[in-house]
Write a protein that holds these residues in place. Structure first.
Motif, PDB file in Angstrom:
ATOM      1  N   LYS A  17      -0.300 -14.210  25.228  1.00 37.61           N
ATOM      2  CA  LYS A  17      -1.494 -13.757  25.435  1.00 37.61           C
ATOM      3  C   LYS A  17      -1.872 -15.193  23.835  1.00 37.61           C
ATOM      4  CE  LYS A  17      -5.314 -10.942  25.815  1.00 37.61           C
ATOM      5  NZ  LYS A  17      -6.155 -10.374  26.299  1.00 37.61           N
ATOM      6  N   GLY A  18      -2.767 -16.137  24.589  1.00 32.20           N
ATOM      7  CA  GLY A  18      -3.516 -17.079  23.770  1.00 32.20           C
ATOM      8  C   GLY A  18      -2.344 -18.026  23.875  1.00 32.20           C
ATOM      9  N   ARG A  19      -1.480 -18.597  24.158  1.00 29.39           N
ATOM     10  CA  ARG A  19      -0.626 -19.185  23.224  1.00 29.39           C
ATOM     11  C   ARG A  19      -0.927 -20.310  24.649  1.00 29.39           C
ATOM     12  NH1 ARG A  19       0.394 -19.629  17.685  1.00 29.39           N
ATOM     13  NH2 ARG A  19      -0.286 -18.579  16.687  1.00 29.39           N
ATOM     14  N   VAL A  20      -0.176 -21.668  24.567  1.00 28.26           N
ATOM     15  CA  VAL A  20       0.575 -23.025  25.967  1.00 28.26           C
ATOM     16  C   VAL A  20       1.494 -22.789  26.096  1.00 28.26           C
ATOM     17  CG1 VAL A  20       0.553 -24.816  26.265  1.00 28.26           C
ATOM     18  CG2 VAL A  20      -1.572 -23.622  25.211  1.00 28.26           C
ATOM     19  N   MET A  21       1.491 -22.741  27.193  1.00 29.75           N
ATOM     20  CA  MET A  21       3.299 -23.110  27.642  1.00 29.75           C
ATOM     21  C   MET A  21       3.163 -23.900  29.059  1.00 29.75           C
ATOM     22  SD  MET A  21       6.521 -19.937  29.263  1.00 29.75           S
ATOM     23  CE  MET A  21       5.679 -20.005  31.424  1.00 29.75           C
ATOM     24  N   VAL A  22       4.122 -24.763  28.639  1.00 34.17           N
ATOM     25  CA  VAL A  22       4.776 -26.003  29.763  1.00 34.17           C
ATOM     26  C   VAL A  22       5.590 -25.532  30.528  1.00 34.17           C
ATOM     27  CG1 VAL A  22       5.433 -28.388  29.800  1.00 34.17           C
ATOM     28  CG2 VAL A  22       3.961 -27.595  27.588  1.00 34.17           C
ATOM     29  N   VAL A  23       5.008 -25.647  31.861  1.00 33.23           N
ATOM     30  CA  VAL A  23       6.060 -25.803  33.051  1.00 33.23           C
ATOM     31  C   VAL A  23       6.286 -26.446  33.702  1.00 33.23           C
ATOM     32  CG1 VAL A  23       5.702 -23.805  35.030  1.00 33.23           C
ATOM     33  CG2 VAL A  23       4.823 -23.133  33.282  1.00 33.23           C
ATOM     34  N   CYS A  24       7.223 -26.511  33.540  1.00 42.24           N
ATOM     35  CA  CYS A  24       7.334 -27.825  34.440  1.00 42.24           C
ATOM     36  C   CYS A  24       8.830 -27.785  35.755  1.00 42.24           C
ATOM     37  CB  CYS A  24       9.142 -29.055  33.334  1.00 42.24           C
ATOM     38  SG  CYS A  24       8.267 -29.422  32.675  1.00 42.24           S
ATOM     39  N   GLU A  25       8.234 -27.437  37.008  1.00 40.98           N
ATOM     40  CA  GLU A  25       9.156 -26.979  38.149  1.00 40.98           C
ATOM     41  C   GLU A  25       9.233 -28.322  38.803  1.00 40.98           C
ATOM     42  OE1 GLU A  25       5.692 -25.302  39.997  1.00 40.98           O
ATOM     43  OE2 GLU A  25       5.614 -23.304  38.733  1.00 40.98           O
ATOM     44  N   ALA A  26      10.817 -28.012  39.355  1.00 43.87           N
ATOM     45  CA  ALA A  26      11.212 -28.636  40.278  1.00 43.87           C
ATOM     46  C   ALA A  26      12.671 -28.557  40.998  1.00 43.87           C
ATOM     47  CB  ALA A  26      12.579 -29.800  39.300  1.00 43.87           C
ATOM     48  N   ARG A  27      12.226 -28.686  42.283  1.00 44.63           N
ATOM     49  CA  ARG A  27      13.434 -27.479  43.674  1.00 44.63           C
ATOM     50  C   ARG A  27      13.127 -26.453  43.062  1.00 44.63           C
ATOM     51  NH1 ARG A  27      16.967 -31.477  41.417  1.00 44.63           N
ATOM     52  NH2 ARG A  27      18.207 -29.866  39.963  1.00 44.63           N
ATOM     53  N   LEU A  28      11.725 -25.545  43.272  1.00 40.21           N
ATOM     54  CA  LEU A  28      11.901 -24.456  43.078  1.00 40.21           C
ATOM     55  C   LEU A  28      11.165 -23.983  44.430  1.00 40.21           C
ATOM     56  CD1 LEU A  28      11.824 -22.114  40.820  1.00 40.21           C
ATOM     57  CD2 LEU A  28       9.495 -22.582  40.835  1.00 40.21           C
ATOM     58  N   PHE A  34       8.838 -15.386  42.089  1.00 43.91           N
ATOM     59  CA  PHE A  34       9.217 -14.777  40.105  1.00 43.91           C
ATOM     60  C   PHE A  34       9.348 -15.483  39.724  1.00 43.91           C
ATOM     61  CE2 PHE A  34      11.782 -14.931  36.850  1.00 43.91           C
ATOM     62  CZ  PHE A  34      12.480 -13.958  36.591  1.00 43.91           C
ATOM     63  N   VAL A  35       9.029 -16.887  39.746  1.00 42.38           N
ATOM     64  CA  VAL A  35       7.592 -17.499  38.283  1.00 42.38           C
ATOM     65  C   VAL A  35       6.359 -17.322  38.135  1.00 42.38           C
ATOM     66  CG1 VAL A  35       7.701 -20.030  37.266  1.00 42.38           C
ATOM     67  CG2 VAL A  35       9.891 -19.250  38.581  1.00 42.38           C
ATOM     68  N   GLN A  36       5.893 -17.483  39.259  1.00 45.91           N
ATOM     69  CA  GLN A  36       4.719 -16.947  39.312  1.00 45.91           C
ATOM     70  C   GLN A  36       4.459 -15.182  38.412  1.00 45.91           C
ATOM     71  OE1 GLN A  36       2.244 -19.701  39.489  1.00 45.91           O
ATOM     72  NE2 GLN A  36       0.739 -17.317  39.245  1.00 45.91           N
ATOM     73  N   GLN A  37       4.989 -15.219  38.912  1.00 51.47           N
ATOM     74  CA  GLN A  37       5.569 -13.667  38.344  1.00 51.47           C
ATOM     75  C   GLN A  37       5.494 -13.502  36.761  1.00 51.47           C
ATOM     76  OE1 GLN A  37       7.053 -10.750  40.433  1.00 51.47           O
ATOM     77  NE2 GLN A  37       6.612 -11.101  42.514  1.00 51.47           N
ATOM     78  N   LEU A  38       6.579 -14.693  36.039  1.00 53.46           N
ATOM     79  CA  LEU A  38       7.025 -14.184  35.315  1.00 53.46           C
ATOM     80  C   LEU A  38       5.587 -15.041  34.293  1.00 53.46           C
ATOM     81  CD1 LEU A  38       9.224 -13.914  33.336  1.00 53.46           C
ATOM     82  CD2 LEU A  38       9.460 -16.405  33.318  1.00 53.46           C
ATOM     83  N   CYS A  39       5.318 -16.183  34.883  1.00 47.65           N
ATOM     84  CA  CYS A  39       4.115 -17.155  34.088  1.00 47.65           C
ATOM     85  C   CYS A  39       3.099 -16.281  33.861  1.00 47.65           C
ATOM     86  CB  CYS A  39       3.720 -17.762  35.001  1.00 47.65           C
ATOM     87  SG  CYS A  39       5.190 -19.332  34.728  1.00 47.65           S
ATOM     88  N   GLU A  40       2.516 -14.116  34.812  1.00 50.20           N
ATOM     89  CA  GLU A  40       1.749 -14.043  34.544  1.00 50.20           C
ATOM     90  C   GLU A  40       1.864 -12.781  33.396  1.00 50.20           C
ATOM     91  OE1 GLU A  40       1.013 -12.441  39.205  1.00 50.20           O
ATOM     92  OE2 GLU A  40       0.228 -14.822  39.256  1.00 50.20           O
ATOM     93  N   ALA A  41       3.137 -12.732  33.781  1.00 54.57           N
ATOM     94  CA  ALA A  41       3.362 -11.367  32.874  1.00 54.57           C
ATOM     95  C   ALA A  41       3.050 -11.771  31.280  1.00 54.57           C
ATOM     96  CB  ALA A  41       4.837 -10.587  33.157  1.00 54.57           C
ATOM     97  N   LEU A  42       3.611 -12.763  30.973  1.00 53.45           N
ATOM     98  CA  LEU A  42       3.431 -13.776  29.847  1.00 53.45           C
ATOM     99  C   LEU A  42       2.474 -13.723  28.972  1.00 53.45           C
ATOM    100  CD1 LEU A  42       6.334 -16.323  30.142  1.00 53.45           C
ATOM    101  CD2 LEU A  42       6.214 -14.157  28.857  1.00 53.45           C
ATOM    102  N   GLU A  43       0.973 -14.206  30.217  1.00 53.12           N
ATOM    103  CA  GLU A  43      -0.217 -14.588  29.465  1.00 53.12           C
ATOM    104  C   GLU A  43      -0.178 -15.641  28.876  1.00 53.12           C
ATOM    105  OE1 GLU A  43      -0.504 -10.012  27.757  1.00 53.12           O
ATOM    106  OE2 GLU A  43      -2.242  -9.873  29.128  1.00 53.12           O
ATOM    107  N   ALA A  44       0.514 -16.577  28.858  1.00 52.59           N
ATOM    108  CA  ALA A  44       0.738 -17.443  28.751  1.00 52.59           C
ATOM    109  C   ALA A  44      -0.606 -18.628  29.335  1.00 52.59           C
ATOM    110  CB  ALA A  44       1.762 -18.089  28.318  1.00 52.59           C
ATOM    111  N   GLU A  45      -1.214 -19.498  28.094  1.00 53.01           N
ATOM    112  CA  GLU A  45      -2.579 -20.306  29.255  1.00 53.01           C
ATOM    113  C   GLU A  45      -1.229 -21.416  29.656  1.00 53.01           C
ATOM    114  OE1 GLU A  45      -4.893 -23.778  27.871  1.00 53.01           O
ATOM    115  OE2 GLU A  45      -4.689 -22.405  27.174  1.00 53.01           O
ATOM    116  N   CYS A  46      -0.821 -21.566  30.773  1.00 53.72           N
ATOM    117  CA  CYS A  46       0.687 -22.263  32.116  1.00 53.72           C
ATOM    118  C   CYS A  46       0.051 -23.758  31.977  1.00 53.72           C
ATOM    119  CB  CYS A  46       0.773 -21.512  32.279  1.00 53.72           C
ATOM    120  SG  CYS A  46       1.841 -20.041  32.504  1.00 53.72           S
ATOM    121  N   VAL A  47       0.718 -24.841  31.621  1.00 53.99           N
ATOM    122  CA  VAL A  47       0.214 -26.132  31.627  1.00 53.99           C
ATOM    123  C   VAL A  47       1.475 -26.735  32.551  1.00 53.99           C
ATOM    124  CG1 VAL A  47      -0.423 -28.349  31.135  1.00 53.99           C
ATOM    125  CG2 VAL A  47      -1.104 -26.300  29.826  1.00 53.99           C
ATOM    126  N   ARG A  48       1.396 -27.272  33.903  1.00 53.94           N
ATOM    127  CA  ARG A  48       2.383 -27.488  34.356  1.00 53.94           C
ATOM    128  C   ARG A  48       2.010 -29.120  34.642  1.00 53.94           C
ATOM    129  NH1 ARG A  48       1.330 -22.832  36.099  1.00 53.94           N
ATOM    130  NH2 ARG A  48       3.301 -21.764  37.659  1.00 53.94           N
TER     131      ARG A  48
END
Length: 266
Positions: A17-28, A34-48
């Motif tokens: 929470k309060g931190r950034v996480m870069v998400v690079c998706e390929a062939r997902l 699952f990835v969406q739920q993981l990002c929500e659980a981590l509470e990060a500011e996700c940037v794709r």
């Protein structure tokens, strides 16, 4: 396949929470929920981003920042026999110097292999360093020239052009952030303060702590929270100048005796 890049060392908090996480998706495909739920659980500011764009940006956000601070560390090391090591310089610190040396300490305290890979494992770093060196060499040449024309070029190229490039809104936001961090640094160096651990993480705990100071007639100047390596949340409370030392002592005794919190060594 997905690449997740948290833009922070492993935090002491349970989430990002309060931190950034870069998400690079390929062939997902089937793993998308699952990835969406993981990002929500981590509470990060996700940037794709695409992997290529990620690497280009990291050459600036990570490699440039680390390279400049490691170079500063090298300069400080070379000047140490002349002016003393860092502790001898800190009494003269500006807020900028204190922040820079904090970043240097952070880099040098963590895993060297990570910082090595950031420089050597990204093909976009070398061209960035060429540009960084060119900027410094330009400044060095202007200082060597030293006349009014050199000063005018310095003002135009390194100050005015860069200011115009960033824009008024970005500068205002960044300057405000710097001022807030400066106030925080000032608060954290205030000696008229105590730190308290609240063992019960529940609504109302902080309010009970503040009521103790109110009952003893102690006025607060600041309050900040931090998390220890063990995960405990500590509140550092600063008091206005001229606070009654006996009242502060009585408040600290009550906090410990009541079980509201644990007063740490001052």
């Amino acid at each position: 396949m997905v690449g997740l890049h948290p833009m922070t060392a492993p935090p002491k908090a349970p989430t990002l929470k309060g931190r950034v996480m870069v998400v690079c998706e390929a062939r997902l495909t089937q793993w998308q929920p699952f990835v969406q739920q993981l990002c929500e659980a981590l509470e990060a500011e996700c940037v794709r981003a695409t992997p290529e764009h990620h690497d280009q940006v990291m050459a600036l956000v990570q490699a440039m920042v680390h390279a400049t601070h490691l170079a500063q560390a090298g300069v400080l090391r070379e000047y140490a026999p002349i002016l003393g090591a860092l502790p001898a310089l800190m009494p003269y610190r500006s807020a900028s110097f204190e922040l820079d040396t904090a970043i240097i300490a952070r880099i040098l305290s963590l895993n060297p292999a990570i910082y090595e890979d950031i420089q050597f494992g990204n093909p976009h770093v070398a061209p960035m360093l060429d540009r960084l060196l060119a900027q410094l060499q330009q400044l060095r040449a202007q200082l060597e020239q030293g006349d009014d024309a050199a000063r005018a070029a310095f003002r135009q190229q390194l100050l005015l052009d860069n200011r115009d490039s960033m824009g008024a809104e970005v500068l205002a936001d960044g300057n405000y952030t710097f001022e807030r961090v400066g106030y925080l640094l000032a608060d954290l160096t205030e000696r008229n303060a105590i730190s308290v651990h609240l063992p019960e993480d529940r609504p109302g705990s902080l309010r009970e702590l503040l009521h103790v100071f109110e009952r003893h007639g102690v006025s607060l100047a600041s309050i900040h929270s931090s998390r220890t390596p063990a995960g405990e949340v500590h509140f550092r409370v600063g008091f206005v100048v001229g606070s009654d030392a006996l009242a502060l002592q009585a408040a600290a005794i009550e906090i410990d005796a009541s079980g509201i919190g644990r007063v740490l060594v001052r």
